[in-house]
Design an enzyme around this catalytic site. Structure first.
Site: not given
Length: 690
Positions: A367-368, A516-517, A544, A567
């Site tokens: 995840d970013k 990422t969103g 995700k 997440d």
């Protein structure tokens, strides 16, 4: 059955604590009990062996011709059997009752057969060559020595848990009005304010309400470098204020503290089942039937050759050699030591199956926000207008933002602090949502804002702004008296460790993916900077998990690394879920591995630990099982036609030596340094392989 000095733990579970590590607080007692029993039995065994007729004949010395000499071995040998052999005899009965035959039953059977045969020989009922008192005594002593070593090794694996409990101070300085009273940390309540003096441990999780200090968080995160914490920031129980005093308001006590959570996670991990452990259990069960069949065949074959006495000797030797002592120790020791080492390095293993699976991972999905990046805006570039410089623009912007609580304002102030700038005083502060802020600074009207501010003032943005916008950055312009004096580029700052992490994963042959969103432009900028192989951008939280499934559908073993509530589904979907930076409760609940620090290099530590643990498990399983498979036929006498038969005493010594080898091999895991920086260096330096 409770353990006492004369009644050590007897069942495999009670003895090793493999299935119930809640009993580990008694490990030190068990170590002492087996140590004392070993030395007592050794003292009794010496005269049993020394005054034994068969041993004297084998070595070649003459015993005194007296009746009392004849009875020393039977009397003391009986004491050794019932006293020293008691843990094995009771354990054997327990295994029979539970219909779960194993090591204790084999040991109990072997010493019982030796005991009966020796009395038969002493009473002249059986052949005098069946006088096994000396071998019986040596077997019990050697087995007790092996158990003592095993218990001591297992007790050492719990030192991390013991040290966690020892991190808390004995007393806490609680503020009661204007007075300071000393209380036990267990008596603190949420909302209490405590004083943490320089060099002292924080007694409970809390928020700093006064002061700042460099906090040693190494026992929680595995990183040795102290971290500066100030007012409003949280501190964890057991960490140490190294240079200054603090006032901390308690936010969690008892089982709700991070320290208690870590303790529980490590305990649960040590008690949880694992695939390798199940393999070892199955191997032990098969070995029991293998030993029983080998013993039966041995007895029958030697009897058919008209050697019933040798049949008894060989059968006893087979039963002794076949004890799966080393096999039972092979996996639990590795697992216990690996989880303890992990805890010391800030890696918390909640699910041992997750740890075992990590070695097979082919793609790591990060995840970013908050994982590869810090999750908060940071000033990454300053473009001053002609005639201005960067420090001047930043100082004026920080002055105008002095009274704002907006995250972008904090980022500007932090950037000024990092450059050691002293922004001038501002007055007449005002803010306008979606536009920006305004204040008077040194007689000039300073404004800081986004595109709406420029539209209102009908001015042109800095030329570089279009390029920054294409990279997905946040752009703020700084104006003085309605004139643009510079532009600020703000973005979610990439963690310095992220570049090292991606490089090390590539060196290990793994694919690195980011999810990422954020918009594609933002994601591509970060991915290009870090050298990430593949990007999923604009992904909604609920989607995700589907992206993880997509990667898995391509035939890849996937590890998902994240820290937020959004997440959690992806962490649960992945082959291995890793919650970084302690994450949220939901993320932790969905992950099999929890990283105490926010350093993404800790992922490398998990992979390295998984691979090292697996190697040790394989080595121990091959050694333990292979030893038994080779030695049992030798004990049965397959080489008797060429004149070689394995003596029972040598078999017992070799069997215990096998246990010691397995224990020492597992202990080598303690040399593994799981500090994130060291793991990264080893990956990039050697291209760690599976």
């Amino acid at each position: 059955m409770n353990s006492t000095p004369d009644n050590p733990p007897t069942t495999r579970e009670e003895h090793t604590g493999h299935h119930d590590h809640a009993a580990h607080n008694g490990h030190s007692d068990h170590v002492g009990q087996f140590r004392r029993l070993f030395w007592i039995m050794l003292a009794l065994a010496l005269p049993v062996v020394g005054f034994n007729e068969m041993f004297a004949h084998l070595v070649g010395y003459q015993l005194p011709d007296a009746v009392w000499v004849w009875w020393i071995s039977p009397i003391l040998g009986t004491l050794v059997y019932f006293w020293g052999g008691q843990p094995f005899l009771v354990g054997a009965v327990s295994e029979i009752r539970s219909r779960n035959p194993g090591m204790m039953l084999l040991i109990g059977l072997a010493i019982t057969v030796a005991f009966i045969a020796s009395w038969g020989a002493s009473l002249r009922i059986l052949d005098h060559e069946l006088n096994f008192w000396w071998e019986l005594a040596l077997l019990v002593v050697i087995m007790l020595l092996g158990h003592w070593i095993e218990m001591r090794s297992l007790a050492q694996t719990t030192s991390a848990l013991d040290s966690l409990a020892a991190l808390l101070p004995d007393e806490a300085d609680k503020l009661d009005g204007d007075e300071v009273v000393k209380v036990a940390p267990a008596d603190l309540l949420v909302g209490d304010v405590v004083i943490v003096r320089p060099g002292s441990s924080v007694p409970a999780d809390g928020k700093i309400v006064d002061g700042s200090a460099s906090i040693d968080e190494s026992m929680i995160t595995g990183e040795s470098k102290p971290v500066r914490r100030g007012t409003g920031e949280h501190v964890v129980a057991g960490t140490v204020a190294t240079d200054s005093g603090l006032r901390v308001q308690v936010t969690a006590v008892g089982d709700d503290t991070a320290l208690a959570g870590i303790h529980k996670l490590v305990t649960d991990a040590q008690a949880s089942s694992s695939r390798a452990q199940r393999i070892a259990d199955v191997a032990a069960a098969w070995l029991f039937w293998f030993a029983l069949a080998a013993a039966a065949i041995t007895a029958i074959v030697w009897s058919l050759f008209g050697l019933p006495d040798m049949a008894v000797v060989r059968t006893i030797t087979v039963l002794v050699i076949a004890c799966p002592h080393a096999l039972g120790l092979a996996i639990p020791l590795v697992v216990s030591i690996s989880t303890e080492r992990a805890a010391r390095g800030g890696v918390l293993i909640k699910d041992r199956l997750a740890l075992e699976s990590t070695r097979t991972v082919q793609a790591v999905l990060f995840d970013k926000t908050g994982t590869l990046t810090k999750g908060e805006p940071t000033v990454t570039a300053i473009e001053p207008a002609e005639g201005r410089d960067q420090d001047e623009v930043l100082a004026l912007a920080a002055a105008a933002e002095a009274d704002s609580e907006h995250p972008l304002a904090r980022a500007i102030r932090d950037a000024a602090t990092a450059r050691e700038l002293r922004p001038p005083k501002a007055r007449d502060f005002s803010s306008s949502p979606a536009v920006g802020v305004k204040a008077t600074v040194e007689g000039a009207v300073i404004e800081v804002g986004g595109p709406h501010l420029l539209q209102q003032r009908d001015v042109t943005e800095q030329p570089i702004a279009s390029r920054w916008r294409a990279e997905g950055a946040i752009i703020l312009h700084v104006m003085a008296d309605a004139q643009v004096i510079g532009a600020l580029r703000l973005a979610d700052e990439i963690r310095p460790e992220s570049r090292e992490t991606v490089g090390a994963l590539h060196a290990a042959g793994l694919q690195v993916v980011m999810i990422t969103g954020d918009a594609q432009a933002v994601a591509d900028t970060v991915a290009k900077d870090l050298g990430i192989d593949r990007v999923f951008a604009g992904v909604r939280p609920e989607d995700k998990a589907a992206k993880v499934a997509e990667l898995m559908g391509e035939g890849k073993k996937v590890a998902m690394v994240g820290d937020g509530v959004n997440d959690a589904p992806a962490l649960a979907q992945a082959d291995v879920g890793i919650a970084i930076g302690a994450g949220t409760d939901v993320a932790i609940g969905s992950a099999g591995v929890i990283l105490a620090s926010s350093d993404p290099r800790s992922v490398l530590s998990v992979i390295e630990l998984s691979r090292a643990s697996y190697r040790k498990m394989k080595q121990n399983l091959w050694w333990a099982a292979g030893y038994n498979l080779i030695s049992v036929p030798l004990a049965a006498g397959v080489l008797a036609p060429i004149g070689f038969v394995l003596p029972m005493s040598i078999g017992a010594i070799l069997m215990s030596a096998s246990t010691v080898v397995v224990a020492l091999n597992a202990q080598l895991l303690r040399r593994l340094d799981l500090a994130p920086a060291h793991s990264a260096a080893r990956f990039t330096g050697s291209g760690v392989s599976g």
